[in-house]
Motif scaffolding. Sequence first.
Motif, PDB file in Angstrom:
ATOM      1  N   CYS A   1      -4.822  -2.248  -8.140  1.00  6.20           N
ATOM      2  CA  CYS A   1      -4.116  -3.206  -7.298  1.00  6.20           C
ATOM      3  C   CYS A   1      -3.474  -4.259  -8.195  1.00  6.20           C
ATOM      4  O   CYS A   1      -4.136  -4.811  -9.072  1.00  6.20           O
TER       5      CYS A   1
ATOM      6  N   TRP B   1      -2.286   4.398   0.729  1.00  6.56           N
ATOM      7  CA  TRP B   1      -2.199   3.599   1.950  1.00  6.56           C
ATOM      8  C   TRP B   1      -2.427   2.140   1.590  1.00  6.56           C
ATOM      9  O   TRP B   1      -2.890   1.798   0.511  1.00  6.56           O
ATOM     10  N   ASP B   2      -2.062   1.240   2.504  1.00  7.39           N
ATOM     11  CA  ASP B   2      -2.255  -0.189   2.279  1.00  7.39           C
ATOM     12  C   ASP B   2      -3.742  -0.507   2.202  1.00  7.39           C
ATOM     13  O   ASP B   2      -4.545   0.064   2.945  1.00  7.39           O
TER      14      ASP B   2
ATOM     15  N   THR C   1      -6.633  -3.684   2.287  1.00  2.11           N
ATOM     16  CA  THR C   1      -6.857  -5.074   2.670  1.00  2.11           C
ATOM     17  C   THR C   1      -8.239  -5.483   2.175  1.00  2.11           C
ATOM     18  O   THR C   1      -9.233  -4.834   2.480  1.00  2.11           O
TER      19      THR C   1
ATOM     20  N   THR D   1      -3.389  -8.269   1.985  1.00  2.00           N
ATOM     21  CA  THR D   1      -2.996  -6.870   2.123  1.00  2.00           C
ATOM     22  C   THR D   1      -2.170  -6.465   0.922  1.00  2.00           C
ATOM     23  O   THR D   1      -1.187  -7.118   0.579  1.00  2.00           O
ATOM     24  N   TYR D   2      -2.577  -5.377   0.281  1.00  2.00           N
ATOM     25  CA  TYR D   2      -1.869  -4.811  -0.865  1.00  2.00           C
ATOM     26  C   TYR D   2      -1.048  -3.628  -0.358  1.00  2.00           C
ATOM     27  O   TYR D   2      -1.600  -2.687   0.202  1.00  2.00           O
ATOM     28  N   ILE D   3       0.266  -3.694  -0.543  1.00  2.00           N
ATOM     29  CA  ILE D   3       1.185  -2.695  -0.012  1.00  2.00           C
ATOM     30  C   ILE D   3       1.141  -1.446  -0.888  1.00  2.00           C
ATOM     31  O   ILE D   3       1.213  -1.527  -2.119  1.00  2.00           O
ATOM     32  N   ALA D   4       1.063  -0.289  -0.254  1.00  2.00           N
ATOM     33  CA  ALA D   4       1.005   0.982  -0.978  1.00  2.00           C
ATOM     34  C   ALA D   4       2.367   1.275  -1.603  1.00  2.00           C
ATOM     35  O   ALA D   4       3.365   1.377  -0.909  1.00  2.00           O
TER      36      ALA D   4
END
Length: 191
Positions: free
Chosen positions: A23, A40-41, A43, A48-51
């Motif tokens: 991440c 996938w995203d 959290t 939230t970490y975007i994929a």
Amino acid sequence: MSRGLAAQELSAVTASHRAIAPCIEALFDSGALRLTLAPWDLTFGGNTYIAAGALINVREAREATGSVEGLEFSLTGLDPAILTIATQEPYRGRVIRLQKGIFNTATNTLIANPRTWFLGRMKSMVITETNNSCTVTVVAEHYEAALGRPSPLRLNDADQQRMYPGDRGCEWVEAMTERNIVWPAREALMR
């Protein structure tokens, strides 16, 4: 490295199939950009970490023998909003963090909060555009790299006045640099 890992994390790391999701968190003036290599995203910690999946490449940045190494992050095929951040936000000296999260492959959830693997500052950002793609490469240096550079501050009255105007704590420092002081004084030993 198993030090400090929970039992579930340790069993996941020693398994034949490891599920680790790096991440990336980059802090800009307008806010944080959080991306992950997971499909996938993710959290955790309220964020939230975007994929971004295969769009991100992380590798060591080699500069010289014996230097503190950094990391190079390459992002390809970016969202236009992310490209706007790269072109318009000041980046030099901003914090960038790489965390490693271990997740359960059966439920696709994180076993525990990811652990910080690299913490540094952004040093350079190169944007390369072609007809059908755009790549942003960020080079970050580790925090320890600053420890090897000399400090621009000296212990003298001028620097003290610049940082704390009116403070007289270093007023006589320069006069004492060549003075020979014998401690304890001879009179104190005769008592």
